[in-house]
Each structure stands twice: as C-alpha cells, then as structure tokens.
Scaffold this active site. Sequence first.
Site, PDB file in Angstrom:
ATOM      1  N   GLU A 179       0.821  -1.218   0.000  1.00 33.80           N
ATOM      2  CA  GLU A 179       0.000   0.000   0.000  1.00 33.80           C
ATOM      3  C   GLU A 179       0.852   1.265   0.000  1.00 33.80           C
ATOM      4  OE1 GLU A 179      -3.022   0.271   3.072  1.00 33.80           O
ATOM      5  OE2 GLU A 179      -4.489  -0.708   1.803  1.00 33.80           O
ATOM      6  N   HIS A 229       7.953 -26.679  -0.127  1.00 34.93           N
ATOM      7  CA  HIS A 229       7.285 -27.843  -0.718  1.00 34.93           C
ATOM      8  C   HIS A 229       6.151 -27.429  -1.649  1.00 34.93           C
ATOM      9  CE1 HIS A 229       9.432 -30.898   1.791  1.00 34.93           C
ATOM     10  NE2 HIS A 229       9.694 -29.775   2.465  1.00 34.93           N
ATOM     11  N   LYS A 276     -14.097   0.120  -3.736  1.00 34.35           N
ATOM     12  CA  LYS A 276     -15.155   0.481  -2.780  1.00 34.35           C
ATOM     13  C   LYS A 276     -16.281   1.213  -3.502  1.00 34.35           C
ATOM     14  CE  LYS A 276     -12.057   1.088   1.168  1.00 34.35           C
ATOM     15  NZ  LYS A 276     -11.479   2.071   2.066  1.00 34.35           N
TER      16      LYS A 276
END
Length: 428
Positions: free
Chosen positions: A281, A302, A416
């Site tokens: 951010e 793995h 948003k």
Amino acid sequence: MSKVLSVNLEKAVDPALLGEYKEKVKEINTGINSKTLKGNDFLGWADYPTTYDKEEVEQIIKDAEYVRANYEVLVVCGIGGSYLGARAAIEAINGLKPDGGPEIIFFGNTFSPNYTAQVMSYLEKKSFAINVISKSGTTTETSISFRLVKDLLERKVGKEEARKAIFATTDKEKGALKTLSDKEGYQTYVLPSDVGGRYSVFTAVGLLPMAVAGIDIKAFLSGALLASKELNNPDLETNPCYQYACTRDYMYRHGKSVEMFVSYESQYTQIGEWLKQLFGESEGKEKKGLFPASATFTTDLHSLGQFIQEGTPLLYETIIYVDKPKADIAIPKDKEDLDGLNYLEGKNISYVNRKAFEGTLEAHTSGGVPCVVIELEKMDAYSLGYLLYFFMRACAMSAYLLEINPFDQPGVEIYKKNMFHLLGKKGY
Ligand code: PA5
C-alpha cells in the site's frame, strides 16, 4: 549499534554498488525528521515511540487486565492497518498455540459469509469483550462486523453490561465510530491523525489486543524506541535499515519485480501479511514498486520452492531468521530406526531448521535469487518492536527513493466505489 537485529547483504548485492544512494538517503532522512516530504502530515509514527501518550498506555494495561479477568474472548473488529499489526505481533510473540489468557478472534477483516456466521455462532456460547478499531469509523467490513457482535452482546448481557465490554480505537475527534462511542459511553483510545493505519501497530490499534493477549507492551514500545533512535541515522554506511531500503531500490531497478519476505517460523506467517500491506500500500503507485509476496519455509519450499529455484527470475528474498527460538525440542532415539532418523538423535529441531535455512540460502543464491538476510536475536516483544519499526522506516525510505507518497492509498477507493454502487449506497 544494538544486537537486536543484523542485516546481511552478502548474498544480495555488493555494498559498493549502494554508494550512489549516499546523498539521497541523507536528504530523505532529513526530510522525514523535518516533516517536509510528500505525505508529511502522516509522519507521526516516526517519533511515536518517544511522543506516545504514556497515560493512555497505562489505561490500556488496566483495561486489558479487566478483559483478561472477565471474558473468555476478545473480538477485534478491524481490517487492513486496523488489524494486521495486532495479529502479526500476537502470533509472533505468543505462538500459534498460546497457553492461557482470553482467545483473540479477529473479525471484520472479510465479507466471507461462512467465517462471519461461524464466528457469530461460536460467540453465542462465550463471554466476550469487543475492541472495534477504525480510524475513519466508516470501513464497511469493520462496521458490519461490529454491528453484529454489538447486537449479540447487548442481547446476551444487556446494554449496560455490554457498554463495559466495548472498547473503541478511532480518531480523536471525528468519524462515525467516535460519535457512536461518545453517545454510548464506550472507553475510547486514539489513533492519532498523523499516523496511518499500516503504521499504527505501536498505537492503541496494536497495543490493546496485544495487552489482552498478555504481551508486555512497554517492552514492545521500548524496542521501537531503540530502533527509532538507532535508525534515525543519515549515514548509509552505518545504518542497516537504509542499506536494506537501498537494496530494495537497487533490486527494483535491476530487473526484480517481486520481493518475497521469508521466515522459518510458522508464527511469523502473519508478519509476512503485515509486510505485504506495509510495502504494497505504501509503494504500489504510479505504476511503480516491488510486488510484496511472503512465504514460510520450509513449509512453502514444498510448494513454491521449485518456482523460486528454477522459475521466471522475477524475485529476490528478504529472509527474517530468528537466532534463539522461544521453545525447542530434541529429536528422540528410536530403537529400530526404520525412518532412518537416528543420525539426528538428540539434536534440536532448531538445529535442523538452521541447516535447512543455510542449505536453502546456498541453493537459492546459486540459482540466481539474491537473498537479504535479517537475523533477529530473539522472539520477544522488545525485539519485535525493533523489527517492526525497522521495516516502517525502511518502507518510508524506499517509497521516497521512488519519489512516491508512502502514506496514501488512492487506488483502494476504486473497488469500494464500485461495490457501493452495486450495493445501492446513497450517493454512489
Ligand atoms: O493502512 C491503511 O490506512 C488502511 O489499510 C486502513 O488501515 C484500512 O483500510 C482500515 O481503515 P480504517 O481504520 O479507517 O477502518
């Protein structure tokens, strides 16, 4: 220089190549201290370990004791910077199977209907307090989750008792949460206006949940204080924090697009999440910045190990290695040795972990993956305070080297707006 942490760049870059950053680093360090750079009204975190409100910290410790003595669960409602730091610190210090103390449930960090409904039905059977955390006071995930748990609590114990169990961390003066808290008479703590969410772990945002988890928050702040003093040093040659920041910039300008934060401790996985937000951010703007990824080794060797060793050469690693584990365990002898492990008999798991780290470091660097190694001496609150401050300061320096404002996040608003429009919110 303290022994809390050391940075080793040997496997990443020749320090001589960082020489060109010397003057720029000095200039930016001065700018951070004099608050004269982009986003300067959000630089309150830089000297926060000195300037924080001591009375508020005493209040937090008192309230945390009250919660510890009276409730089985603390529900923490918050997202992003109002969530990740507390969770990362609690897990890093207390581990993944902590002994005693209230359970801490992080809520309001998702719209997942399954998680939300499951937590709500779990809470039906528990006594719980709530810490709602939101600087703006209007974040939808946080607000919905708080509405749900507040309603449940009031139905369970009544409005009066619920009021004693609700703690709000928000802006000092403004916002919906501040208005509600004042109206209802909740205990409130301040998220200072000059500290952004992802730089707020040393404020009440991180401190109340940590104190309820039984962590020594004064030690955590002391570690940050030492870091804020030691790392406020304009000399690149003697400042490991800025050496790390310049290495990041060097990697970015020399073909790397991903920084993978790696630890060898399962309980540091959430530190990786906190780092991803901090750097992502802060830096991911104007089509610039390294993409922050994280992995926990050897677990992820793995799964991702193959790609790291031989895949597209887009990443380098920043490894956080803790020298002294808090707990350890020896490998027992087995009479039959059918699993062939008796060559490790009596050796601690930490020894195996160390050798895995050393072996992987060699393998990855030989495969062309540069590796920065940050060694942390211990896993306590003091060391973690130092470590988190180290990254905050490095992040600010890195963003300023890219000529980016580290403290805004304009891009987050776009999803948003679309979501509000689709939900039919007034004005969207
Ligand atoms: O770092 C940030 O500023 C963000 O991640 C915010 O912390 C997050 O969006 C939550 O915001 P608020 O505390 O206003 O609810």
